[in-house]
Write an enzyme that holds these catalytic residues in place. Structure first.
Site, PDB file in Angstrom:
ATOM      1  N   ASP A  90     -17.829  73.330 -38.026  1.00 54.73           N
ATOM      2  CA  ASP A  90     -18.702  72.242 -38.467  1.00 54.73           C
ATOM      3  C   ASP A  90     -20.136  72.774 -38.546  1.00 54.73           C
ATOM      4  O   ASP A  90     -20.370  73.792 -39.199  1.00 54.73           O
ATOM      5  CB  ASP A  90     -18.545  71.048 -37.513  1.00 54.73           C
ATOM      6  CG  ASP A  90     -19.339  69.811 -37.928  1.00 54.73           C
ATOM      7  OD1 ASP A  90     -18.891  69.098 -38.842  1.00 54.73           O
ATOM      8  OD2 ASP A  90     -20.409  69.574 -37.345  1.00 54.73           O
ATOM      9  N   HIS A  99     -10.446  67.716 -39.706  1.00 53.89           N
ATOM     10  CA  HIS A  99     -11.721  68.397 -39.523  1.00 53.89           C
ATOM     11  C   HIS A  99     -11.823  69.188 -38.225  1.00 53.89           C
ATOM     12  O   HIS A  99     -12.511  70.206 -38.164  1.00 53.89           O
ATOM     13  CB  HIS A  99     -12.847  67.355 -39.571  1.00 53.89           C
ATOM     14  CG  HIS A  99     -14.210  67.921 -39.410  1.00 53.89           C
ATOM     15  ND1 HIS A  99     -14.731  68.845 -40.292  1.00 53.89           N
ATOM     16  CD2 HIS A  99     -15.177  67.709 -38.476  1.00 53.89           C
ATOM     17  CE1 HIS A  99     -15.952  69.165 -39.908  1.00 53.89           C
ATOM     18  NE2 HIS A  99     -16.241  68.506 -38.811  1.00 53.89           N
TER      19      HIS A  99
END
Length: 301
Positions: free
Chosen positions: A86, A280
């Site tokens: 991320d 994610h």
């Protein structure tokens, strides 16, 4: 800077994303240590037990890369492999771009390297996704922090579920008058990779530091664009690995073209690993597969 570390051997830095901390690497810390590496996962600037300055302009990409290089120095090493997930991924990619002599290899999870665009990113995102897009929403002073401060456990629960392979994979749009957590639904039950103890751990790690520091990273996106003009379209030369989930909303809504063209700007890209059904939170959702890919890459260096 607070770090969690395990093992001894070649140094591997593990850089977390938003809204996480060292705890997101809990599985890899143990596995990498057992494989003969010195695994170090810091709480990055502004996060959790590290905390950070109040001034927004103290969270630029140059500060964040400087922190990574400074940590390598503090650990007594000349080089490290840097893995980032991320927001940690841009820090890893830029460290490899700015200071390639300090980076043996770079691993990006979820977020690929994106070459510098021709115009400021917030303007582009505002035009593409509107004012409710979370990165645009985060440009406001004070307001974005409120939904996290009001119910940290709920914010973590919603966010971790919604962007996972078990969630709806929605574009995170903050409703008018709402907060970031309102962009994600409340799960009926937690996915198998996430427990209430994990959520409680995140809440405890953030206690006392709050969310202003982490959100300040987003408030520097246009400033970062200005500061990186000298590296416009510059290649990233160290050996590289990319790991992504095929149900990651970041890839689906924002970054798929960048993944497909990654080798154009990362000429020593060794492999792209796709995790089927993964969202994610790659290293938390699929710890064994992520660790296997990382150790294979590390062994090739």
């Amino acid at each position: 800077m607070h770090v969690a570390e395990a093992g001894s051997g070649p140094l591997v830095l593990l850089l977390h994303g938003f809204p996480e901390c060292w705890y997101s690497w809990r599985h890899q810390l143990v596995a990498l240590a057992e494989a003969g590496y010195h695994a170090v996962a810091p709480d990055q600037r502004g996060y959790a037990r590290t905390g950070g300055p109040a001034e927004v302009d103290q969270y630029t990409i140059h500060h964040l890369v400087g922190d990574a290089v400074g940590l390598i120095d503090a650990l007594g090493e000349d080089q490290a492999v840097i893995a980032g997930h991320d927001w940690g991924a841009p820090v890893a990619w830029h460290t490899a771009q700015f200071r390639p002599e300090r980076v043996r290899g770079v691993i990006g999870l979820s977020v690929p390297h994106r070459p510098r665009s021709s115009r400021p990113p917030i303007q582009a995102m505002r035009e593409m996704f509107g004012e409710g897009f979370y990165m645009v929403h985060f440009q406001q002073p004070d307001v974005p922090e409120e939904s996290f401060d009001r119910d940290p456990a709920g914010a973590f629960r919603r966010t971790l579920y919604a962007a996972s392979g078990d969630g709806p994979a929605l574009l995170p749009l903050v409703p008018e008058g709402g907060g970031f957590a309102d962009a994600s639904p409340e799960p009926d039950k937690l996915p198998g990779w996430l427990t209430e103890d994990d959520i409680a751990a995140y809440v405890a790690e953030y206690e006392g530091s709050g969310f202003s520091g982490p959100i300040n990273w987003y408030r520097n996106m246009d400033r970062n664009w200005e500061l990186t003009a000298a590296w416009h379209r510059a290649p990233i030369t160290p050996p590289a690995l990319y790991i992504g989930g095929d149900r990651d909303p970041v890839v689906a809504h924002q970054a798929r073209k960048a993944v497909d063209r990654l080798a154009d700007f990362v000429p020593n890209l060794r492999d792209t690993v796709w995790l089927s059904g993964c969202g994610h939170w790659t290293q938390q959702e699929r710890p064994a597969e992520v660790t296997e890919a990382m150790i294979g890459f590390l062994g090739s260096l």
